[in-house]
Design a protein around this motif. Structure first.
Motif, PDB file in Angstrom:
ATOM      1  N   MET A  84      -5.247  26.372  75.491  1.00  0.00           N
ATOM      2  CA  MET A  84      -3.829  26.681  75.624  1.00  0.00           C
ATOM      3  C   MET A  84      -3.438  26.550  77.089  1.00  0.00           C
ATOM      4  O   MET A  84      -4.212  26.897  77.982  1.00  0.00           O
ATOM      5  N   ALA A  85      -2.258  26.016  77.345  1.00  0.00           N
ATOM      6  CA  ALA A  85      -1.734  25.919  78.700  1.00  0.00           C
ATOM      7  C   ALA A  85      -0.323  26.507  78.723  1.00  0.00           C
ATOM      8  O   ALA A  85       0.531  26.021  77.986  1.00  0.00           O
ATOM      9  N   PRO A  86      -0.109  27.557  79.544  1.00  0.00           N
ATOM     10  CA  PRO A  86      -1.044  28.229  80.455  1.00  0.00           C
ATOM     11  C   PRO A  86      -2.220  28.847  79.694  1.00  0.00           C
ATOM     12  O   PRO A  86      -2.069  29.254  78.552  1.00  0.00           O
ATOM     13  N   ALA A  87      -3.366  28.906  80.336  1.00  0.00           N
ATOM     14  CA  ALA A  87      -4.570  29.426  79.693  1.00  0.00           C
ATOM     15  C   ALA A  87      -4.398  30.898  79.357  1.00  0.00           C
ATOM     16  O   ALA A  87      -3.732  31.655  80.073  1.00  0.00           O
ATOM     17  N   SER A  88      -4.984  31.305  78.243  1.00  0.00           N
ATOM     18  CA  SER A  88      -4.897  32.698  77.819  1.00  0.00           C
ATOM     19  C   SER A  88      -5.544  33.611  78.858  1.00  0.00           C
ATOM     20  O   SER A  88      -6.662  33.371  79.306  1.00  0.00           O
ATOM     21  N   GLY A  89      -4.821  34.645  79.252  1.00  0.00           N
ATOM     22  CA  GLY A  89      -5.313  35.593  80.250  1.00  0.00           C
ATOM     23  C   GLY A  89      -5.087  35.173  81.685  1.00  0.00           C
ATOM     24  O   GLY A  89      -5.448  35.912  82.603  1.00  0.00           O
ATOM     25  N   SER A  90      -4.486  34.002  81.914  1.00  0.00           N
ATOM     26  CA  SER A  90      -4.274  33.520  83.280  1.00  0.00           C
ATOM     27  C   SER A  90      -2.951  34.034  83.835  1.00  0.00           C
ATOM     28  O   SER A  90      -2.107  34.563  83.116  1.00  0.00           O
ATOM     29  N   THR A  91      -2.771  33.865  85.154  1.00  0.00           N
ATOM     30  CA  THR A  91      -1.536  34.223  85.841  1.00  0.00           C
ATOM     31  C   THR A  91      -0.974  32.977  86.503  1.00  0.00           C
ATOM     32  O   THR A  91      -1.636  32.370  87.355  1.00  0.00           O
ATOM     33  N   ALA A  92       0.226  32.586  86.104  1.00  0.00           N
ATOM     34  CA  ALA A  92       0.868  31.390  86.654  1.00  0.00           C
ATOM     35  C   ALA A  92       1.714  31.771  87.864  1.00  0.00           C
ATOM     36  O   ALA A  92       2.445  32.770  87.836  1.00  0.00           O
ATOM     37  N   THR A  93       1.617  30.987  88.931  1.00  0.00           N
ATOM     38  CA  THR A  93       2.420  31.237  90.127  1.00  0.00           C
ATOM     39  C   THR A  93       3.705  30.416  90.135  1.00  0.00           C
ATOM     40  O   THR A  93       4.531  30.584  91.024  1.00  0.00           O
ATOM     41  N   THR A  94       3.849  29.532  89.170  1.00  0.00           N
ATOM     42  CA  THR A  94       5.114  28.831  88.945  1.00  0.00           C
ATOM     43  C   THR A  94       5.501  29.032  87.488  1.00  0.00           C
ATOM     44  O   THR A  94       4.622  29.085  86.611  1.00  0.00           O
ATOM     45  N   ALA A  95       6.769  29.134  87.225  1.00  0.00           N
ATOM     46  CA  ALA A  95       7.223  29.422  85.864  1.00  0.00           C
ATOM     47  C   ALA A  95       6.955  28.233  84.953  1.00  0.00           C
ATOM     48  O   ALA A  95       7.507  27.151  85.171  1.00  0.00           O
ATOM     49  N   PRO A  96       6.126  28.381  83.932  1.00  0.00           N
ATOM     50  CA  PRO A  96       5.890  27.268  83.007  1.00  0.00           C
ATOM     51  C   PRO A  96       7.121  26.995  82.159  1.00  0.00           C
ATOM     52  O   PRO A  96       7.864  27.918  81.793  1.00  0.00           O
ATOM     53  N   THR A  97       7.339  25.755  81.844  1.00  0.00           N
ATOM     54  CA  THR A  97       8.489  25.359  81.027  1.00  0.00           C
ATOM     55  C   THR A  97       8.116  25.163  79.568  1.00  0.00           C
ATOM     56  O   THR A  97       8.991  24.930  78.734  1.00  0.00           O
ATOM     57  N   GLN A  98       6.810  25.251  79.251  1.00  0.00           N
ATOM     58  CA  GLN A  98       6.369  25.067  77.882  1.00  0.00           C
ATOM     59  C   GLN A  98       4.980  25.658  77.695  1.00  0.00           C
ATOM     60  O   GLN A  98       4.246  25.882  78.666  1.00  0.00           O
ATOM     61  N   VAL A  99       4.637  25.917  76.450  1.00  0.00           N
ATOM     62  CA  VAL A  99       3.295  26.338  76.068  1.00  0.00           C
ATOM     63  C   VAL A  99       2.708  25.231  75.212  1.00  0.00           C
ATOM     64  O   VAL A  99       3.326  24.785  74.243  1.00  0.00           O
ATOM     65  N   VAL A 100       1.512  24.767  75.586  1.00  0.00           N
ATOM     66  CA  VAL A 100       0.859  23.665  74.878  1.00  0.00           C
ATOM     67  C   VAL A 100      -0.422  24.196  74.234  1.00  0.00           C
ATOM     68  O   VAL A 100      -1.303  24.705  74.927  1.00  0.00           O
ATOM     69  N   LEU A 101      -0.509  24.086  72.912  1.00  0.00           N
ATOM     70  CA  LEU A 101      -1.678  24.511  72.152  1.00  0.00           C
ATOM     71  C   LEU A 101      -2.415  23.272  71.644  1.00  0.00           C
ATOM     72  O   LEU A 101      -1.804  22.377  71.057  1.00  0.00           O
ATOM     73  N   THR A 102      -3.717  23.240  71.872  1.00  0.00           N
ATOM     74  CA  THR A 102      -4.532  22.111  71.422  1.00  0.00           C
ATOM     75  C   THR A 102      -5.575  22.620  70.432  1.00  0.00           C
ATOM     76  O   THR A 102      -6.350  23.532  70.765  1.00  0.00           O
ATOM     77  N   PHE A 103      -5.587  22.037  69.234  1.00  0.00           N
ATOM     78  CA  PHE A 103      -6.496  22.467  68.184  1.00  0.00           C
ATOM     79  C   PHE A 103      -7.624  21.449  68.009  1.00  0.00           C
ATOM     80  O   PHE A 103      -7.576  20.336  68.548  1.00  0.00           O
ATOM     81  N   SER A 104      -8.641  21.846  67.246  1.00  0.00           N
ATOM     82  CA  SER A 104      -9.807  20.983  67.056  1.00  0.00           C
ATOM     83  C   SER A 104      -9.525  19.837  66.107  1.00  0.00           C
ATOM     84  O   SER A 104     -10.264  18.843  66.114  1.00  0.00           O
ATOM     85  N   GLU A 105      -8.479  19.938  65.289  1.00  0.00           N
ATOM     86  CA  GLU A 105      -8.123  18.889  64.339  1.00  0.00           C
ATOM     87  C   GLU A 105      -6.610  18.757  64.292  1.00  0.00           C
ATOM     88  O   GLU A 105      -5.884  19.676  64.673  1.00  0.00           O
ATOM     89  N   PRO A 106      -6.104  17.631  63.823  1.00  0.00           N
ATOM     90  CA  PRO A 106      -4.646  17.492  63.667  1.00  0.00           C
ATOM     91  C   PRO A 106      -4.087  18.535  62.704  1.00  0.00           C
ATOM     92  O   PRO A 106      -4.752  18.955  61.759  1.00  0.00           O
ATOM     93  N   VAL A 107      -2.862  18.972  62.979  1.00  0.00           N
ATOM     94  CA  VAL A 107      -2.214  19.995  62.153  1.00  0.00           C
ATOM     95  C   VAL A 107      -0.937  19.415  61.544  1.00  0.00           C
ATOM     96  O   VAL A 107      -0.414  18.391  61.984  1.00  0.00           O
ATOM     97  N   SER A 108      -0.433  20.118  60.542  1.00  0.00           N
ATOM     98  CA  SER A 108       0.768  19.661  59.842  1.00  0.00           C
ATOM     99  C   SER A 108       1.991  19.779  60.757  1.00  0.00           C
ATOM    100  O   SER A 108       2.123  20.730  61.534  1.00  0.00           O
ATOM    101  N   THR A 109       2.878  18.824  60.651  1.00  0.00           N
ATOM    102  CA  THR A 109       4.102  18.842  61.460  1.00  0.00           C
ATOM    103  C   THR A 109       5.189  19.711  60.846  1.00  0.00           C
ATOM    104  O   THR A 109       6.212  19.950  61.486  1.00  0.00           O
ATOM    105  N   ARG A 110       4.994  20.205  59.641  1.00  0.00           N
ATOM    106  CA  ARG A 110       6.043  20.937  58.945  1.00  0.00           C
ATOM    107  C   ARG A 110       5.939  22.441  59.099  1.00  0.00           C
ATOM    108  O   ARG A 110       6.945  23.140  59.029  1.00  0.00           O
ATOM    109  N   PHE A 111       4.743  22.960  59.285  1.00  0.00           N
ATOM    110  CA  PHE A 111       4.566  24.411  59.219  1.00  0.00           C
ATOM    111  C   PHE A 111       4.154  25.032  60.551  1.00  0.00           C
ATOM    112  O   PHE A 111       3.711  26.177  60.581  1.00  0.00           O
ATOM    113  N   ALA A 112       4.262  24.319  61.647  1.00  0.00           N
ATOM    114  CA  ALA A 112       3.884  24.878  62.952  1.00  0.00           C
ATOM    115  C   ALA A 112       4.943  25.867  63.429  1.00  0.00           C
ATOM    116  O   ALA A 112       6.144  25.584  63.384  1.00  0.00           O
TER     117      ALA A 112
END
Length: 208
Positions: free
Chosen positions: A44-72
């Motif tokens: 996950m970006a920002p990483a879980s438990g981390s402290t960002a010194t600049t305000a992130p504009t998005q959260v990016v989650l990366t999974f081990s396999e492709p996920v459905s585009t309808r139920f996220a």
């Protein structure tokens, strides 16, 4: 005749025990494989438990396999419970991106729920903090009078920022170890066959 009947009964009991053991081992291995095959969050970006010194504009989650585009679904809330997400998440293969509003200093909780391509739901929680760095500047220096009575204006250069923002790095995608199923299964089967042969040899009546 009675001795032969007892011997046959012993053989049947041994083979039933061996088959039961094999079925239990195979069932356990199948369950372990099914559990390890499920989709899981890799980073996950920002990483879980981390402290960002600049305000992130998005959260990016990366999974081990492709996920459905309808139920996220991704929800990000601040310390008061207010939602700071901006619109719906977008899905590209195994990556889910959730836009955010302007964030301030504080802690933020991330709740996600996705569905893998095989229909298995995956959900979880994570958190990160934001601590924005402030830029400090020095006041202009007061010019000192020269001996001749004239003064020159002194210019003060604003101070450099106290620090350099550190980039938000996602956790590296780990490599899921593959279980040594063929070797374990072959070892169990070999042990069972050897045990059955030994039991049959012991139960066979000796010729006088």
């Amino acid at each position: 005749m009675e001795s032969r009947g007892k011997t046959r009964l012993i053989r049947i009991s041994v083979w039933v025990a061996v088959l039961s053991l094999l079925l239990a081992v195979v069932s356990s291995l199948a369950t372990a494989l099914a559990a390890s095959a499920h989709t899981e969050l890799r980073s996950m970006a920002p990483a879980s438990g981390s402290t960002a010194t600049t305000a992130p504009t998005q959260v990016v989650l990366t999974f081990s396999e492709p996920v459905s585009t309808r139920f996220a679904a991704v929800t990000v809330t601040d310390g008061t419970g207010a939602t700071v997400t901006d619109g719906r998440p977008t899905v590209s293969g195994a990556t889910v991106t959730q836009p955010l509003r302007a964030l301030r200093d504080g802690s933020y909780a991330v709740t996600y729920r996705v569905v893998s391509e095989d229909g298995h739901p995956v959900s979880g929680r994570a958190s990160f903090s934001v601590h924005l760095e402030r830029t400090s500047a020095t006041a202009p220096a007061t010019p000192a009078p020269s001996p001749s009575g004239t003064s020159a204006a002194a210019t003060a250069t604003p101070g450099a920022p106290s620090g350099t923002p550190s980039p938000i790095a996602s956790a590296p995608r780990g490599v899921t170890p593959q279980p040594a199923v063929p070797w374990a299964l072959a070892g169990v089967i070999a042990a069972a066959v050897i045990g059955g042969i030994v039991a049959l040899g012991r139960g066979r009546p000796r010729r006088r």
